[in-house]
Scaffold this motif. Sequence first.
Motif, mmCIF file in Angstrom:
data_model
loop_
_atom_site.group_PDB
_atom_site.id
_atom_site.type_symbol
_atom_site.label_atom_id
_atom_site.label_comp_id
_atom_site.label_asym_id
_atom_site.label_seq_id
_atom_site.Cartn_x
_atom_site.Cartn_y
_atom_site.Cartn_z
ATOM 1 N N LEU A 173 0.832 -1.207 0.000
ATOM 2 C CA LEU A 173 0.000 0.000 0.000
ATOM 3 C C LEU A 173 0.865 1.255 0.000
ATOM 4 O O LEU A 173 0.529 2.248 -0.666
ATOM 5 N N GLN A 174 1.964 1.230 0.713
ATOM 6 C CA GLN A 174 2.886 2.367 0.695
ATOM 7 C C GLN A 174 3.504 2.547 -0.687
ATOM 8 O O GLN A 174 3.692 3.680 -1.161
ATOM 9 N N HIS A 175 3.830 1.427 -1.339
ATOM 10 C CA HIS A 175 4.369 1.503 -2.695
ATOM 11 C C HIS A 175 3.367 2.130 -3.653
ATOM 12 O O HIS A 175 3.732 2.995 -4.469
ATOM 13 N N LEU A 176 2.118 1.723 -3.543
ATOM 14 C CA LEU A 176 1.095 2.319 -4.414
ATOM 15 C C LEU A 176 0.928 3.809 -4.119
ATOM 16 O O LEU A 176 0.749 4.608 -5.047
ATOM 17 N N SER A 177 0.991 4.162 -2.825
ATOM 18 C CA SER A 177 0.869 5.579 -2.469
ATOM 19 C C SER A 177 1.986 6.402 -3.087
ATOM 20 O O SER A 177 1.777 7.541 -3.530
ATOM 21 N N LYS B 15 -6.979 0.777 -8.139
ATOM 22 C CA LYS B 15 -6.391 1.106 -9.444
ATOM 23 C C LYS B 15 -5.154 0.264 -9.756
ATOM 24 O O LYS B 15 -4.597 0.370 -10.862
ATOM 25 N N ALA B 16 -4.716 -0.547 -8.810
ATOM 26 C CA ALA B 16 -3.505 -1.345 -9.022
ATOM 27 C C ALA B 16 -3.755 -2.408 -10.084
ATOM 28 O O ALA B 16 -4.846 -2.993 -10.170
ATOM 29 N N THR B 17 -2.748 -2.678 -10.906
ATOM 30 C CA THR B 17 -2.840 -3.688 -11.954
ATOM 31 C C THR B 17 -1.867 -4.825 -11.656
ATOM 32 O O THR B 17 -1.027 -4.737 -10.762
#
Length: 448
Positions: free
Chosen positions: A205-209, A217-219
Motif C-alpha cells: 500500500l505504501q508503494h502504491l501511495s 487502481k492497481a494492476t
Amino acid sequence: MKVLNARIDGQRTCGPCAGHPDPYACPCCGSASSPITGDFCDRCAVADHLTALLHDLPARPDAQLAPLREALMAAESPRTVLTWLRTSASARLLREIAVSGRTVTHADLDACAVASGRGAAKSTDYLRRLLVAYAILPARDEYLAGIEHHPARMVALYPHHASLLRPYVRWSVMPRARRRATHTPSTLGRTAWARTRVNAAVAFLQHLSSLGLMLEKATQHHVDRWLGEGPSTRYELRDFLVWAARRGHSRDLEVPIRGKSDPEGIDDAAHWDLLQQCLHDEELPLDVRAAGALVLMFGQHLSHIVALTTGHLGETDGHLTLRLDDTPIRLPGPLALLLKRLVEERPRYGWNANTPSTWLFPGRRPGAHRSTGPLARALTTHGIPLRASRTTALIQLAQDMPPAVLAPLLGMHVTTAQQWRRRCGTDWTAYLQARRRALEAGRQTTIW
C-alpha cells in the motif's frame, strides 16, 4: 531507604553497620553480607528495596501487589530479585503504574508497550511474565496477543491505510490465528506468520501511495514489478490481495505461490547413531540430549519441545508416556530414563528458582520456558542438524504408520501427515488388512 554502603579497606565506614563486630555480617539477621550491597545480606536488601519501591501506594494496588511483595521476599534466589529491583526498568515501570492508584492490568502493560517503543516493550513483557508467574495477573496467550498488537502499531504508523488494514486484520488474520490457537498452543512462528502478512500489505500500500495510486487502481503489472524488486517475503502479499478482491477493494490480482523444496534428511545409519548418542552419551548436556532425542525420534519442532511441561508426562501400566497431542505415547526405556532425569535435574537458578514452573526446559525469564534460538544453537554445536534430523524422523514414522494414526500421535494436521506419507510412498493395504483382522478377532494392537 537505608544506606547500603560498600566495604572500604575491609571496614564499614558509615551506615547502620558501623562498629558492628563482624564487618562482613548483615546487621539485621547476621548472615553474610552481599557483595552487591556491601552492608546487608541479599534477603534483607531485597526487603529494604521492596519497602522503598512499593511504599505509600494507594489501597487498591497495594492490596493487589501484597502477594508479590511476600513472594519476592521469600524467593529462593534473592540475589536475582535484588538485581531486578536495583537495575531493571520493569521494576520502575511497576512503581509508576501502581502509584497511579489503579490495579495493574494487561491493558495497562499493553498501552505502555505500544506507546513507548521497543525498549519499553521488552520491559513490559518482563514485568508481565513476573506478574503472571506470581498469579498477580491471569495467564494469557502472549503470542496471540502479539498478533493483535502488531496491526494496532501499524495502523498508528500508517493511519491513511486504516480503512483497509483494520478490516483485513479483523476478518482475515485474527480469525485464523484464533482458530489455530484453540487447537494447538501459539508459537513465535505463528506470530511471525501474521506479522509478515500485515507488513507485506502495508509495504504494498505504501508503494502504491508513492505512485499516486489507490488499491482499486492497481494492476497486475504493479504487483509483478513490486514482487520482483524485493525479498521473497513479499510473496506473502497474496493473502491480502485475495481478501481485498473478495471484498471488492481491488481487481483479481495474482501472486504466485512459492514452491517449497523438499527438505533433505540424513541417512538412516547417521540418524540412528545420533539418536543413540543422545540417549546414552553422558558427555552431552542433559537438555541437548533430551531435545535431540525428541527431534530424532518424533520429528518435533523445537517450538513444541520447549513448550513441554511435566503435565505432558504420564504413566500407563508402569511405563512412562509422553503426550504430544491427544494420544499418550509409551516411551522406550532409555528415553523414559532421560526425561525423568531432565525433570529431576532441571536448573534451579535465577528466576527458575524464584517462580513456580513445570517446564521441562525452563528459561531465564520469570515463568518462561527456554527460547528456541539458544537451544537450536546448542544442538547444532553438538552435531545434531535440526531440519535434516526432523525430516528423517518423520519419513520413518510415515513409513510405519498411516496418516490417520500419525497425525493425532504427533499433533500435526492429517493433511500434513498425508504429505509425509506421499513422500515416503508407503502402501498401507497390508497394515489396514492386519488391523481389520485384529479387530474382528477382538484383539487390540499396539500402535507404538
